[in-house]
Write a protein that holds these residues in place. Structure first.
Motif, mmCIF file in Angstrom:
data_model
loop_
_atom_site.group_PDB
_atom_site.id
_atom_site.type_symbol
_atom_site.label_atom_id
_atom_site.label_comp_id
_atom_site.label_asym_id
_atom_site.label_seq_id
_atom_site.Cartn_x
_atom_site.Cartn_y
_atom_site.Cartn_z
ATOM 1 N N UNK A 162 25.134 -79.129 -17.581
ATOM 2 C CA UNK A 162 25.829 -80.203 -16.882
ATOM 3 C C UNK A 162 25.193 -81.548 -17.198
ATOM 4 N N UNK A 163 25.954 -82.603 -16.956
ATOM 5 C CA UNK A 163 25.411 -83.949 -17.113
ATOM 6 C C UNK A 163 24.718 -84.371 -15.821
ATOM 7 N N UNK A 164 24.296 -85.639 -15.757
ATOM 8 C CA UNK A 164 23.545 -86.130 -14.607
ATOM 9 C C UNK A 164 24.340 -86.052 -13.307
ATOM 10 N N UNK A 165 25.674 -86.047 -13.419
ATOM 11 C CA UNK A 165 26.524 -85.982 -12.239
ATOM 12 C C UNK A 165 26.926 -84.552 -11.877
ATOM 13 N N UNK B 160 30.188 -80.132 -15.964
ATOM 14 C CA UNK B 160 29.915 -79.266 -17.115
ATOM 15 C C UNK B 160 30.099 -79.995 -18.445
ATOM 16 N N UNK B 161 29.139 -79.797 -19.358
ATOM 17 C CA UNK B 161 29.235 -80.369 -20.698
ATOM 18 C C UNK B 161 30.093 -79.460 -21.569
ATOM 19 N N UNK B 162 30.768 -80.066 -22.544
ATOM 20 C CA UNK B 162 31.632 -79.290 -23.431
ATOM 21 C C UNK B 162 31.241 -79.522 -24.882
ATOM 22 N N UNK B 163 31.491 -78.503 -25.721
ATOM 23 C CA UNK B 163 31.188 -78.630 -27.140
ATOM 24 C C UNK B 163 32.343 -79.321 -27.861
ATOM 25 N N UNK B 164 32.254 -79.388 -29.195
ATOM 26 C CA UNK B 164 33.257 -80.110 -29.968
ATOM 27 C C UNK B 164 34.647 -79.481 -29.878
ATOM 28 N N UNK B 165 34.690 -78.207 -29.434
ATOM 29 C CA UNK B 165 35.977 -77.529 -29.288
ATOM 30 C C UNK B 165 36.518 -77.595 -27.861
ATOM 31 N N UNK B 166 35.807 -78.352 -27.002
ATOM 32 C CA UNK B 166 36.248 -78.491 -25.627
ATOM 33 C C UNK B 166 35.862 -77.332 -24.727
ATOM 34 N N UNK B 167 34.972 -76.465 -25.208
ATOM 35 C CA UNK B 167 34.549 -75.309 -24.429
ATOM 36 C C UNK B 167 33.278 -75.641 -23.664
ATOM 37 N N UNK B 168 33.231 -75.212 -22.399
ATOM 38 C CA UNK B 168 32.044 -75.463 -21.591
ATOM 39 C C UNK B 168 30.831 -74.767 -22.204
#
Length: 398
Positions: A61-64, A67-75
């Motif tokens: 996850x980011x600071x907030x 969830x972060x996602x990869x270049x394909x938009x997958x968590x």
């Protein structure tokens, strides 16, 4: 608790057969792409269980907290390399530094030439070359039978006793210094991968996991030191030299205990009432040095992380009523299952284990039955795998 409470559905495809690896794509000067795989056990997936807040974390996850996602938009799933987000300088990780020996051998029975698997458990007498072993198929092996081993035509073993349904006592007929005997014996052995790996079958019912030379390295912790285990302390397999160096740079300490892991961890539990199950004994050693590191960490208010179920068993065997670890040289048959009041470590890192295994039970005892089983459900749905080469669970005390 009851045995059946630790059952869940697990398909063969959810068992990790090899260490975690990552794929890299390289484009050559001709524009052609080549994909190759690199073993990175320290990048296995990690699910985090928060004991106090009762939260389960699967994704970066980011600071907030988004969830972060990869270049394909997958968590993006958490990996073991994210473990440093939960620990600080002067915290201590406790490892099991037992060393696995090549315990699985194959020989032939005299006269019939039947192929026999011999699994070395422990040496009973150096002078007489006596070993406690398991044999397969056991029905073919009786007292007085002789077994011949490939590679060294003069290495012969005689069966001198029956110990259990599959257990035998062998006397190796080999006249040489003990060090030379063990060297020659182990040169014939194979890495003792768990049966759920070597007996794994594909969808057509064919064995699909041959033992390879790489397994001698893959099935051994990089910090292994004291020989005596017939199965690896599996959580430690994920720690690479690079990960240990990152620990050192961050000021996280290491402490080592020794538990010679046995096959008792894989024995089928045959009673529904867990209080009636008896664990096999395992040899264990805890030094004054380890006690000093661990106890000083606890006294200073820093975190202790037990790396693996075997470490948890060791520390709970010898922790005193004052909450401090004691020196120890002996054996333990401690069986930890819910409910259980822990006395030392406040954090735990373990593999994801098979249904109805004693290691799953100790994990539930530490983290709490309901939330651990829910974390298993979510992790398996997200693609996590179980077993010694599988993914991990971190249980933190927050």
């Amino acid at each position: 608790m009851k045995l059946s409470q630790f059952d869940f559905n697990l398909s063969p495809s959810q068992v990790a057969l090899y260490p975690h690896s990552v794929e890299h794509v390289v484009k050559g000067s001709d524009g052609k792409e080549t994909t190759f795989s690199v073993k990175r056990p320290d990048e296995c997936n990690m699910v985090v269980v928060h004991k106090k807040s009762q939260k389960i974390s699967l994704y970066k996850t980011d600071a907030k907290g988004k969830p972060l996602k990869d270049e394909n938009g997958k968590k993006m799933l958490l990996s073991l390399t994210d473990i440093f987000d939960y620990f600080d300088e002067d915290d201590t990780f406790i490892f099991n530094n037992t060393k696995v020996f090549p315990a699985r051998l194959y020989g032939t029975k005299e006269k019939t030439d039947a192929r026999i698997e011999v699994f070395l458990l422990r040496e009973l007498n150096e002078e007489m070359r006596l070993w406690d072993v398991l044999v397969e198929p056991a029905r073919k092996i009786r007292i007085g039978n002789k077994l011949f081993f490939d590679g060294l035509g003069d290495l012969v073993a005689e069966v001198i006793d029956n110990t259990t349904s599959r257990g035998r006592t062998l006397r190796f007929l080999y006249d040489c210094p003990h060090d030379e005997f063990k060297r020659d014996l182990f040169s014939l052995g194979y890495p003792p991968l768990p049966r759920y790996i070597v007996d794994h079958k594909d969808s057509n019912g064919n064995l699909d996991r041959p033992v390879t030379d790489d397994d001698f390295e893959d099935f051994q912790c990089v910090f292994a030191e004291h020989e005596g285990a017939v199965t690896a302390p599996s959580t430690g397999l994920h720690f690479t030299r690079q990960l240990l160096k990152r620990m050192e740079i961050r000021g996280i300490k290491s402490a080592f205990v020794t538990v010679h892991s046995s096959l008792g961890n894989f024995n089928t539990i045959e009673v529904e009432d867990l209080s009636k199950h008896k664990m096999d004994s395992e040899e264990m050693h805890i030094t004054r040095e380890a006690c000093d590191i661990i106890n000083n960490t606890k006294k200073s208010g820093h975190k202790l992380l037990a790396v693996g179920a075997s470490v948890l068993k060791a520390t709970e065997t010898t922790v005193g009523t004052d909450g401090m670890l004691k020196e120890y040289d002996g054996w333990t048959n401690k069986f930890i299952f819910p409910p259980y009041q822990f006395g030392l470590a406040d954090n735990l890192l373990v593999n994801l284990y098979h249904p109805m295994s004693t290691m799953l039970m100790s994990t539930c005892a530490f983290g709490g039955y309901e939330i651990v089983m829910e974390a298993y459900k979510q992790a398996l749905k997200a693609g996590f795998k179980v077993g010694c080469f599988g993914d991990v669970m971190l249980i933190v005390n927050d």
